[in-house]
Design a protein around this motif. Structure first.
Motif, short mmCIF file in Angstrom:
data_model
loop_
_atom_site.label_atom_id
_atom_site.label_comp_id
_atom_site.label_asym_id
_atom_site.label_seq_id
_atom_site.Cartn_x
_atom_site.Cartn_y
_atom_site.Cartn_z
N SER A 36 -17.26 4.94 -53.80
CA SER A 36 -17.44 5.87 -52.68
C SER A 36 -16.94 7.27 -52.99
O SER A 36 -17.06 8.18 -52.15
CB SER A 36 -16.71 5.34 -51.45
OG SER A 36 -15.30 5.45 -51.63
N GLN A 90 -10.40 -3.08 -43.84
CA GLN A 90 -11.53 -2.50 -43.13
C GLN A 90 -12.74 -3.42 -43.18
O GLN A 90 -13.49 -3.53 -42.20
CB GLN A 90 -11.87 -1.13 -43.73
CG GLN A 90 -10.87 -0.06 -43.35
CD GLN A 90 -11.32 1.32 -43.79
OE1 GLN A 90 -10.86 1.85 -44.80
NE2 GLN A 90 -12.24 1.90 -43.04
N ARG A 144 -15.45 -7.23 -35.80
CA ARG A 144 -16.09 -6.43 -34.75
C ARG A 144 -17.52 -6.87 -34.52
O ARG A 144 -17.97 -7.00 -33.38
CB ARG A 144 -16.04 -4.94 -35.11
CG ARG A 144 -14.72 -4.26 -34.78
CD ARG A 144 -14.86 -2.75 -34.88
NE ARG A 144 -15.11 -2.30 -36.23
CZ ARG A 144 -14.14 -1.97 -37.09
NH1 ARG A 144 -12.87 -2.05 -36.72
NH2 ARG A 144 -14.43 -1.58 -38.28
N GLU A 191 -4.80 5.99 -46.56
CA GLU A 191 -5.74 6.58 -45.60
C GLU A 191 -7.13 6.60 -46.20
O GLU A 191 -7.31 6.90 -47.38
CB GLU A 191 -5.30 8.00 -45.26
CG GLU A 191 -6.18 8.71 -44.26
CD GLU A 191 -5.64 10.08 -43.86
OE1 GLU A 191 -6.19 10.67 -42.91
OE2 GLU A 191 -4.68 10.55 -44.51
N SER A 192 -8.11 6.26 -45.38
CA SER A 192 -9.52 6.35 -45.77
C SER A 192 -10.21 7.27 -44.78
O SER A 192 -9.60 7.73 -43.81
CB SER A 192 -10.16 4.96 -45.75
OG SER A 192 -10.45 4.57 -44.41
N PRO A 193 -11.49 7.57 -44.98
CA PRO A 193 -12.20 8.41 -44.00
C PRO A 193 -12.27 7.80 -42.61
O PRO A 193 -12.54 8.52 -41.64
CB PRO A 193 -13.59 8.54 -44.62
CG PRO A 193 -13.38 8.39 -46.09
CD PRO A 193 -12.30 7.36 -46.20
N ASP A 194 -12.03 6.50 -42.48
CA ASP A 194 -12.21 5.83 -41.20
C ASP A 194 -10.94 5.23 -40.59
O ASP A 194 -10.93 4.88 -39.41
CB ASP A 194 -13.24 4.70 -41.35
CG ASP A 194 -14.56 5.21 -41.89
OD1 ASP A 194 -15.09 6.18 -41.32
OD2 ASP A 194 -15.03 4.67 -42.89
N ALA A 195 -9.89 5.08 -41.37
CA ALA A 195 -8.70 4.39 -40.85
C ALA A 195 -7.48 4.77 -41.67
O ALA A 195 -7.58 5.33 -42.77
CB ALA A 195 -8.91 2.88 -40.89
N GLU A 197 -14.41 -5.03 -39.79
CA GLU A 197 -15.82 -4.79 -39.51
C GLU A 197 -16.54 -6.11 -39.23
O GLU A 197 -17.34 -6.21 -38.29
CB GLU A 197 -16.48 -4.06 -40.68
CG GLU A 197 -17.97 -3.82 -40.52
CD GLU A 197 -18.32 -3.01 -39.27
OE1 GLU A 197 -19.41 -3.22 -38.72
OE2 GLU A 197 -17.48 -2.18 -38.85
N ASP A 207 -5.82 3.80 -35.81
CA ASP A 207 -6.96 4.71 -35.69
C ASP A 207 -6.65 5.99 -36.48
O ASP A 207 -5.55 6.54 -36.37
CB ASP A 207 -7.21 5.05 -34.22
CG ASP A 207 -8.37 6.02 -34.06
OD1 ASP A 207 -9.51 5.57 -34.07
OD2 ASP A 207 -8.09 7.24 -33.92
N ARG A 208 -7.62 6.48 -37.23
CA ARG A 208 -7.36 7.62 -38.11
C ARG A 208 -7.10 8.91 -37.34
O ARG A 208 -6.30 9.76 -37.76
CB ARG A 208 -8.55 7.82 -39.06
CG ARG A 208 -8.32 8.91 -40.12
CD ARG A 208 -9.50 8.95 -41.07
NE ARG A 208 -9.28 9.91 -42.14
CZ ARG A 208 -9.62 11.19 -42.09
NH1 ARG A 208 -10.21 11.66 -41.00
NH2 ARG A 208 -9.39 12.00 -43.10
N GLU A 209 -7.76 9.10 -36.20
CA GLU A 209 -7.64 10.35 -35.46
C GLU A 209 -6.44 10.37 -34.51
O GLU A 209 -5.70 11.35 -34.44
CB GLU A 209 -8.93 10.62 -34.67
CG GLU A 209 -10.17 10.73 -35.53
CD GLU A 209 -10.07 11.87 -36.55
OE1 GLU A 209 -9.43 12.89 -36.23
OE2 GLU A 209 -10.63 11.72 -37.65
#
Length: 326
Positions: free
Chosen positions: A35, A310, A317, A61-65, A314, A93-95
Motif C-alpha cells: 500500500s 483492521q 463489521r 497508525e494507518s490511514p484508517d485507524a 472489517e 478511531d483515527r480522527e
C-alpha cells in the motif's frame, strides 16, 4: 464479540479464529506492505523492564485507524506451561481517538507473527536464482511452542508443504506440537537438527538466547526465518550464517534497535552489509545470490498488528451488517 464494561466491543480469541484465517492474515500483511507503507517510519516499540520480564507497548497508525498493543513478555512462563507473551490490543478511531475495540492480543500475536514470516519466506523462495519456488518440500521448525505450531500452520496455508520436522529440547512438548499439526492435516514428526540440512525452509521459534542454527546446519540455498529472539543480547543464528546469507528484516530501523541476530554477528567481525526490508522484498527489489542462503530475521513491529486487526474488524463489521439486513 461482547461489550466491555465501558461499552467498547471486546474481540476474543474465539472471535479472531472465526474472523480471520492464517491465509487471510498473510493477505493483510502483504496488502499493507504493497500500500506504500513506510516500514522504516513506524513507531518505535517501548520496553519497560519488570521483575519477571518486560512490558511492551506497540503504537501504530494507518490511514484508517490507530492502535496500540500492550503486552508482557515472561520468558520463565515456558517452564510453567504458560504463554511467554500475553497481550491486549486497543483500537481507536483515527480522527477522534475514541476507543473502538479491545482485541485479544495474545491470539493476535500468534496470528500476525507467522503471517509476516510467511510473506518473507514466500517471496524469498520466489526470488531463488535457480528459479522461482512455489512449494516447500521439507520444512524444519526449531521450537515446539505456539509460534512453532502456528508458523508451520501458516506456511502450509499459503504454500504446498511436504515433510515437517519439529525439533525441540522437551520431548513432551515436541510430541504435543506434532499431534496438533497432524490434527490440522500437516505431515509432521519429531526430529533432530540434522533434518535442517535437507530442509528447503528452516524456522527458528525458540526461547534460546544463544545460536541454535549455524551455516553448517543448513542446505546451501535454504531460506531461514528466525523469529524467536528478542533484544540485542539474544540470538538464534550463528554469525557465520548471517554473514553468508542474503538478509531481509522487517525494517532496518527496528533491526538496528532490536535484532540480536544482526547485533551478534556484527560483534563477531567486520560490519555487516545493509539488509533489505520487507517492503523492498514484496516489491521485487531483492535479488538473491546463487548458492547463498537467505535469512529473514524478525523482531515484531507495531504496523503488523494494526494491519491484521483492521482485517479482523472489517470482517466482523461485514458480518454485523449482514445480520442487520436479514
Amino acid at each position: 464479540m461482547s461489550a466491555g464494561s465501558v461499552g467498547v466491543p471486546v474481540v476474543s480469541a474465539a472471535d479472531i479464529e472465526r474472523a480471520m484465517t492464517p491465509a487471510a492474515a498473510v493477505e493483510a500483511i502483504d496488502a499493507a506492505l504493497r500500500s506504500g507503507l513506510d516500514v522504516e517510519a513506524d513507531h518505535e516499540r517501548i520496553f519497560a523492564p519488570l521483575t519477571a520480564g518486560d512490558f511492551l507497548l506497540m503504537p501504530s497508525e494507518s490511514p484508517d485507524a490507530v492502535g496500540i498493543k500492550v503486552a508482557t513478555i515472561a520468558p520463565g512462563n515456558t517452564r510453567l506451561g504458560l504463554p511467554k507473551i500475553s497481550a491486549w490490543y486497543l483500537v481507536f478511531d483515527r480522527e477522534t481517538l475514541q476507543p473502538a475495540a479491545i482485541v485479544d492480543g495474545t491470539r493476535l500475536t500468534t496470528l500476525r507473527t507467522p503471517a509476516v514470516t510467511a510473506v518473507a519466506v514466500r517471496d524469498l523462495l520466489a526470488a531463488d536464482p535457480r528459479g522461482a519456488r512455489r512449494r516447500i518440500d521439507r520444512l524444519a521448525v526449531l521450537g515446539s511452542g505456539p509460534q512453532a505450531i502456528e508458523h508451520a500452520t501458516t506456511l502450509a496455508a499459503i504454500l504446498p508443504v511436504g515433510d515437517v520436522t519439529i525439533i525441540g529440547r522437551t520431548p513432551e512438548r515436541v510430541e504435543d506440537a506434532v499431534l496438533t499439526l497432524r490434527e490440522r492435516g500437516i505431515d509432521a514428526h519429531a526430529g533432530t537438527l540434522a533434518a535442517a540440512r535437507d530442509a528447503d525452509v528452516v524456522v527458528t521459534a525458540t526461547s534460546s538466547s544463544t545460536p541454535v542454527v549455524d551455516l553448517g546446519d543448513i542446505a546451501p540455498s535454504a531460506v531461514v526465518a528466525a523469529v524467536g529472539a528478542h533484544g540485542l543480547d539474544h540470538r538464534e543464528l550463528g554469525a557465520d550464517l548471517v554473514r553468508a546469507a542474503d538478509v531481509v528484516v522487517e525494517a532496518r530501523a527496528s533491526a538496528v534497535r532490536e535484532s540480536g541476530n544482526l547485533a551478534g554477528a556484527a560483534r563477531d567481525g567486520a560490519p555487516l552489509a545493509e539488509p533489505a526490508n520487507l517492503a523492498e522484498l514484496v516489491s521485487g527489489r531483492v535479488s538473491r545470490r546463487p548458492g547463498a542462503p537467505a535469512v529473514y530475521t524478525g523482531v515484531g513491529m507495531a504496523w503488523e498488528d494494526l494491519a491484521v486487526v483492521q482485517g479482523i474488524m472489517e470482517v466482523m463489521r461485514r458480518g454485523s451488517a449482514s445480520e442487520e439486513t436479514t
